[in-house]
Design a protein around this motif. Structure first.
Motif, PDB file in Angstrom:
ATOM      1  N   VAL A  36       0.811  -1.046   0.049  1.00 52.57           N
ATOM      2  CA  VAL A  36       0.023  -0.132  -0.012  1.00 52.57           C
ATOM      3  C   VAL A  36       0.791   1.355  -0.074  1.00 52.57           C
ATOM      4  O   VAL A  36       1.820   1.376   0.784  1.00 52.57           O
ATOM      5  CB  VAL A  36      -0.925   0.100   1.131  1.00 52.57           C
ATOM      6  N   LEU A  37       0.731   2.278  -0.995  1.00 52.58           N
ATOM      7  CA  LEU A  37       1.502   3.366  -1.060  1.00 52.58           C
ATOM      8  C   LEU A  37       0.512   4.617  -0.866  1.00 52.58           C
ATOM      9  O   LEU A  37      -0.599   4.540  -1.855  1.00 52.58           O
ATOM     10  CB  LEU A  37       2.152   3.516  -2.488  1.00 52.58           C
ATOM     11  N   TYR A  38       0.609   5.440   0.180  1.00 54.50           N
ATOM     12  CA  TYR A  38      -0.574   6.357   0.410  1.00 54.50           C
ATOM     13  C   TYR A  38       0.220   7.762   0.371  1.00 54.50           C
ATOM     14  O   TYR A  38       1.382   7.932   0.994  1.00 54.50           O
ATOM     15  CB  TYR A  38      -1.165   6.222   1.796  1.00 54.50           C
ATOM     16  N   ILE A  39      -0.392   8.748  -0.345  1.00 56.46           N
ATOM     17  CA  ILE A  39       0.226  10.046  -0.460  1.00 56.46           C
ATOM     18  C   ILE A  39      -0.870  11.102  -0.033  1.00 56.46           C
ATOM     19  O   ILE A  39      -2.007  11.053  -0.957  1.00 56.46           O
ATOM     20  CB  ILE A  39       0.557  10.220  -1.741  1.00 56.46           C
ATOM     21  N   SER A  40      -0.464  11.998   0.479  1.00 55.16           N
ATOM     22  CA  SER A  40      -1.397  13.175   0.834  1.00 55.16           C
ATOM     23  C   SER A  40      -0.698  14.345   1.030  1.00 55.16           C
ATOM     24  O   SER A  40       0.213  14.460   1.644  1.00 55.16           O
ATOM     25  CB  SER A  40      -2.096  12.828   2.416  1.00 55.16           C
TER      26      SER A  40
END
Length: 516
Positions: free
Chosen positions: A108-112
């Motif tokens: 899982v790669l999460y970017i904000s």
């Protein structure tokens, strides 16, 4: 006896020889979860600093570790970073995956962060989203999921190599392989933050969904399909009338296999909170210690279980008159349940007020007494009929309706007969307290006046505009039946022989209401 004992021991030992490798292979083949979490508040020069991007990254990390079965040792978090630092982190993570991950693992790669024109904006630097997609496609894992919570991040789902998917997802997956990209907004939309949620709409709803709000199957697991459906619908609802415009998360995937892609398992959490109310309702879950909003969710039909950290919580259920509140403590490695008659009634009351398929309608009929608008007729009596719709139109407008009245009277000094037909439209707020409903409204309409029996058999007709301010109180006396007292003041623009004049107007009515 000794020989029998020796035989049993030998058989057990032999069984262990065969079983141990099986267990070893099972443990070795079990898919592992990996995560890279990135949050950056600062974008390019001139861009407004984000308030909650880094907080959203922390929230997603907590959710993935608590219910997403991603252990801390396989989680990499970057809070505050530029493009160069993120590139280095991607390179190091790629090298680690190459030596430790297997083709059965999930990533899982999460970017904000800020974004625009197909690039992430990170502390005055830019990183093309293409690099994230390439990293995801090149990672030596079976399943890769990229989640972008950035403005105009939908462009990432347009990049080559992934297939578009409409909002209603239908999937079959068990031994899944492939890649998925989810963006919080379309290619030309803003990803919006909320002061009330203390985070972005999309991440908040996605996190609540992963904690169990999206578990429509009630099996204690949240699939990719369930999570995306929930986050999409709630983000769309939350931004429907927002200043930033409608925000529609987008989705692309290239998955192969059969079965389900399980993103989280709330049933395995150390603490679980069950909202044990059958009727749908909107709930707020707040930490009693910090006051932080843990989840704001629209619960569907039936009970819903959320995975939360052990501790004390305040639960608020939206009802007609405001909120109903309960306090609960979730034990360590245990669960707590909240329900009961008051909450169930409040949920059903709220559902009725929303109307399910339509808003509540009320028909009211009764006598009225109104001040006259001509000399010789100080007051005139008649019959009022009103049709009201209870359903929120906008801020401060909880009800709207139409009123119709017929009145007749006779002059005193000069003999004449007057008939009035009045039509009004109204809208205004309501306040409920138990069986009582208090209301106010602005009303506007037209008054048709017929006069006959004048000297020389003259007849007159006039059509006059009117505007009123009204208030009322309604008491529910039995199921679907109520008594209503209302009064209004305002004015009528009436014609005179010398022109027009604004004539004050006051009215009072006592009516019986029937819910339709």
């Amino acid at each position: 006896m000794t020989r029998c004992l020796s035989t049993v021991v030998g058989l057990l030992a032999l069984l262990c020889v065969f079983v141990a490798p099986v267990h070893a292979r099972a443990a070795e083949e079990a898919p592992r979860r990996w995560a890279l979490i990135v949050g950056e508040n600062q974008g390019l020069p001139g861009e407004e600093r984000l308030r909650f991007a880094e907080a959203d990254a922390r929230r997603m990390r907590e959710v993935l570790q608590e219910v997403g079965t991603v252990p801390p040792e396989r989680t990499v978090t970057l809070l505050g970073t530029d493009a160069a630092t993120l590139r280095e982190a991607l390179t190091r993570f790629q090298a680690r995956l190459s030596t430790e991950a297997s083709s059965r693992d999930w990533l899982v790669l999460y970017i904000s962060s800020h974004a625009g024109d197909g690039r992430l904006h990170l502390r005055g630097t830019e990183l093309p989203m293409r690099e994230l997609v390439d990293f995801l496609k090149g990672a030596p894992v079976g399943v890769g999921l990229l989640i972008l919570d950035s403005c105009r991040s939908g462009i990432a789902t347009r990049l080559k190599g992934l297939k578009p998917v409409a909002a209603p997802i239908l999937m079959e997956a068990a031994d899944l392989e492939g890649r998925v990209v989810i963006s919080a907004s379309g290619a030309d939309e803003y990803a919006q933050e909320s002061d009330a949620l203390q985070g972005s709409y999309f991440t908040h709803h996605l996190a609540a969904g992963l904690r169990g709000a999206a578990d429509v199957s009630r099996d204690g697991r949240v699939t990719l399909e369930e999570a995306y459906r929930y986050a999409y619908a709630r983000t769309l609802e939350s931004t429907l009338v927002s200043a930033g415009g409608l925000q529609r998360p987008t989705f692309r995937m290239d998955l192969r296999g059969r079965g389900e892609l399980i993103l989280s398992e709330p049933r395995q959490a150390r603490g679980r909170l069950t909202l044990d109310v059958k009727a749908p309702g909107r709930w707020l879950v707040l930490s009693s210690e910090s006051g932080a909003l843990v989840a704001e969710l629209e619960k569907g039909e039936g009970p819903t279980t959320l995975a939360v950290a052990p501790g004390a919580y305040r639960l608020l259920l939206r009802a007609e008159e405001g909120f109903l509140e309960r306090s609960v403590t979730v034990p360590v490695n245990g669960s707590a349940s909240v329900g009961g008659t008051p909450l169930e009634q409040a949920a059903r009351s709220r559902l009725a007020r929303k109307g399910g398929a339509g808003a509540t309608l009320l028909l009211a009929v009764g006598p009225s007494l109104t001040s006259g608008i001509v000399a010789g007729l100080p007051s005139i009596a008649g019959l009022d009929v009103r049709l009201e719709r209870e359903g929120r139109l906008g801020w401060g407008m909880d009800a709207s309706g139409v009123g119709f009245a017929v009145r007749r009277g006779s002059g005193r000094r000069v003999t004449f007969r007057q008939t009035e037909v009045e039509l009004r439209l109204n809208a205004g707020p309501q306040w409920k307290h138990g069986p009582w409903t208090f209301s106010g409204a602005l009303e506007a309409g037209a008054l048709a006046v017929f006069q006959g029996g004048l000297p020389f058999d003259e007849t007159r007709f006039g059509l006059e505009p009117l505007a009123l301010v009204s208030g009322g109180v309604r008491l529910g006396v039995r199921s679907g039946v109520s008594m209503q007292l209302s009064a209004s003041v305002g004015g009528v623009v009436a014609r005179r022989d010398s022109g027009v004049a604004l004539v004050p107007r006051a009215s009072a009515s006592l009516m019986v209401g029937f819910a339709l």
